[in-house]
Design a protein around this motif. Structure first.
Motif, PDB file in Angstrom:
ATOM      1  N   LYS A   9    -124.235  66.563  44.822  1.00 51.63           N
ATOM      2  CA  LYS A   9    -123.277  66.262  45.878  1.00 51.63           C
ATOM      3  C   LYS A   9    -123.592  67.042  47.148  1.00 51.63           C
ATOM      4  O   LYS A   9    -124.223  68.094  47.112  1.00 51.63           O
ATOM      5  CB  LYS A   9    -121.853  66.642  45.427  1.00 51.63           C
ATOM      6  N   THR A  10    -123.092  66.532  48.263  1.00 50.60           N
ATOM      7  CA  THR A  10    -122.981  67.337  49.465  1.00 50.60           C
ATOM      8  C   THR A  10    -121.714  68.183  49.292  1.00 50.60           C
ATOM      9  O   THR A  10    -121.169  68.281  48.216  1.00 50.60           O
ATOM     10  CB  THR A  10    -122.882  66.463  50.718  1.00 50.60           C
ATOM     11  N   GLY A  11    -121.242  68.814  50.366  1.00 45.41           N
ATOM     12  CA  GLY A  11    -119.968  69.511  50.261  1.00 45.41           C
ATOM     13  C   GLY A  11    -119.997  70.964  50.671  1.00 45.41           C
ATOM     14  O   GLY A  11    -118.951  71.621  50.689  1.00 45.41           O
ATOM     15  N   ALA A  42    -130.510  65.998  49.638  1.00 45.61           N
ATOM     16  CA  ALA A  42    -130.141  65.612  48.272  1.00 45.61           C
ATOM     17  C   ALA A  42    -130.845  64.331  47.844  1.00 45.61           C
ATOM     18  O   ALA A  42    -131.262  64.190  46.688  1.00 45.61           O
ATOM     19  CB  ALA A  42    -128.631  65.449  48.163  1.00 45.61           C
ATOM     20  N   SER A  43    -131.010  63.404  48.784  1.00 45.22           N
ATOM     21  CA  SER A  43    -131.639  62.126  48.443  1.00 45.22           C
ATOM     22  C   SER A  43    -133.113  62.279  48.086  1.00 45.22           C
ATOM     23  O   SER A  43    -133.703  61.376  47.497  1.00 45.22           O
ATOM     24  CB  SER A  43    -131.480  61.132  49.595  1.00 45.22           C
ATOM     25  N   ASP A  58    -131.438  62.108  41.466  1.00 46.62           N
ATOM     26  CA  ASP A  58    -131.452  60.688  41.128  1.00 46.62           C
ATOM     27  C   ASP A  58    -130.274  59.945  41.750  1.00 46.62           C
ATOM     28  O   ASP A  58    -130.381  58.767  42.089  1.00 46.62           O
ATOM     29  CB  ASP A  58    -131.406  60.522  39.607  1.00 46.62           C
ATOM     30  N   GLU A  59    -129.131  60.607  41.845  1.00 45.61           N
ATOM     31  CA  GLU A  59    -127.920  60.014  42.420  1.00 45.61           C
ATOM     32  C   GLU A  59    -127.313  61.033  43.375  1.00 45.61           C
ATOM     33  O   GLU A  59    -127.263  62.234  43.066  1.00 45.61           O
ATOM     34  CB  GLU A  59    -126.888  59.680  41.329  1.00 45.61           C
ATOM     35  N   VAL A  60    -126.828  60.559  44.536  1.00 44.19           N
ATOM     36  CA  VAL A  60    -126.265  61.459  45.542  1.00 44.19           C
ATOM     37  C   VAL A  60    -124.828  61.047  45.855  1.00 44.19           C
ATOM     38  O   VAL A  60    -124.537  59.863  46.065  1.00 44.19           O
ATOM     39  CB  VAL A  60    -127.097  61.451  46.839  1.00 44.19           C
ATOM     40  N   THR A  61    -123.950  62.042  45.876  1.00 47.37           N
ATOM     41  CA  THR A  61    -122.527  61.832  46.138  1.00 47.37           C
ATOM     42  C   THR A  61    -122.126  62.560  47.410  1.00 47.37           C
ATOM     43  O   THR A  61    -122.461  63.730  47.609  1.00 47.37           O
ATOM     44  CB  THR A  61    -121.691  62.367  44.953  1.00 47.37           C
TER      45      THR A  61
END
Length: 405
Positions: free
Chosen positions: A128-130, A145-146, A150-153
């Motif tokens: 995640k970002t944040g 993150a990308s 594999d998956e970015v939130t």
């Protein structure tokens, strides 16, 4: 190029039939699994690996991490161990360190954390970002993150920055910040909790992100009972995470979200119910009650286990530790805990389906056509994960068909 892994003592597939095969073999072809079955009937392959009578599992699917950060919160941890209670405000410490760190160093740190996770059997992970909490830094966190996960939130709604007006910051999260991160993310999350975002603000974030075409997740019911679970179910979120404090109505709502459905289907938003993601390493670090995984499973709610790797409340990427804790303290069976850390994580990310036809291969289970994400233990059965707590048991890892350890 094909590889035969043979002489497997126990193959825990976590597939639709929950099969556990003895004296088994698996064939990898490219990035996919092309055959599974008894070792005595295995086809020829270009290469062969002798598992040495070890156990083989799907790779861990870690569906909840916060890897894009800099800085250290050891002092906060020491204070909490001395009796201070956890509150969401500690996030601000990491925000300052993250903002002052270069893109190169943030990427280097995140890649190191991913490598650490893979070395312990994690083959698919979300992050995640944040820890940026302004337009520029949330956008660069999403971009970085990308390149590592594999998956970015998108978690711009992690905390209202010090000195900011909560409603004005929520406007930013729902507007310009969302537009800026959108090219890099597939999911959105909100920390719906006292000290973070209230129900009305959380609802605005979820609606804006849903309208933008993002899948939804919710940080909910971590520090006390609240609206997080109910909002997650209302919006068709793929998961609600933490879930330490649940009322009977919360558990009923999660169970009802799966009524008449199955733990499979298309990846489309809203096609299935909401997974309850338990984060036991975080619960231990914050000295919160462990999430009621046993009660959730008994009520028919699918659960996931995830590391919640972050600098403040769960600085670990050890999914094996989470599985061990789930067995020893949450009253899950070994099979249930391993399933929650593999198939359950895939379900929470809507990646439990996919095959050669649609080109998006499933993760979290061992089946023909699925991605070849495999975790070979230095033990004859998965039971050793709980039977020998704290012992590093990862012997080999394949990630998308490539041996990573």
């Amino acid at each position: 190029m094909s590889t035969l892994i043979t002489n497997i003592a126990e193959l825990m597939t976590q597939d639709a039939e929950h099969r556990v095969l003895k004296d088994a073999a698996v064939v990898i072809e490219g990035e996919r699994i092309s055959w599974i079955g008894p070792a005595s009937g295995a086809p020829a392959a270009d290469d062969a690996v002798d598992a040495g009578r070890r156990a083989l599992l799907p790779g861990w699917v870690d569906s909840h991490t916060h890897l894009i950060f800099a800085g250290d919160r050891t002092a906060e941890f020491e204070a909490r161990m001395a009796g201070e209670s956890y509150s969401a405000g500690g996030i601000a410490v990491t925000t300052g360190a993250t903002r002052s760190t270069s893109d190169f160093d943030l990427t280097r740190l995140a890649l190191g954390r991913v490598a650490e996770a893979v070395s312990q059997g994690t083959t698919y992970l979300e992050t995640k970002t944040g820890y940026g909490l302004d337009l520029e830094n949330e956008t660069r966190s999403a971009r970085i993150a990308s390149t590592v996960a594999d998956e970015v939130t998108y978690l711009g709604a992690h905390l209202v920055p010090a000195g900011a007006d909560a409603d004005e910051y929520t406007d930013l999260v729902c507007g310009p910040m969302l537009a800026a991160v959108r090219p890099y993310v597939g999911w959105a999350d909100v920390f719906c909790e006292q000290g973070a975002f209230n129900e009305e603000q959380s609802r605005r974030v979820l609606q804006a992100c849903k309208d933008a075409g993002l899948g939804l997740r919710v940080h909910g019911n971590q520090l006390g009972q609240g609206p997080g679970v109910q909002l997650a179910v209302e919006f068709g979120a793929a998961s609600v995470d933490h879930v330490n404090y649940l009322s009977a109505a919360d558990i009923d709502a999660l169970a009802a979200s799966w009524a008449g459905g199955k733990e499979s289907g298309t990846r489309g938003i809203g096609s299935r119910g909401t997974v309850a993601t338990c984060l036991p390493a975080c619960d231990l670090s914050t000295r919160q009650p462990l999430a009621p995984g046993r009660e959730l499973l008994d009520a028919g709610v699918p659960i996931a286990l995830a590391s919640n790797c972050n600098p403040g409340t769960s600085y670990t990427s050890s999914m094996a530790f989470c599985v061990t804790t789930a067995v020893l303290q949450m009253r899950l069976s070994v099979h249930e805990a391993v399933r929650a850390a593999t198939y359950g994580g895939a379900l929470a990310l809507r990646r439990e389906v996919g095959n050669d036809v649609d080109g998006e291969r499933a993760v979290g289970s061992v089946a023909v056509g699925h991605r070849a994400d495999l975790h070979l233990l230095n033990a004859p059965s998965a039971t050793h994960l709980a039977y020998r707590p704290g012992i590093p048991l990862t012997h080999a890892v394949w990630r998308a068909g490539v041996r990573a350890r």
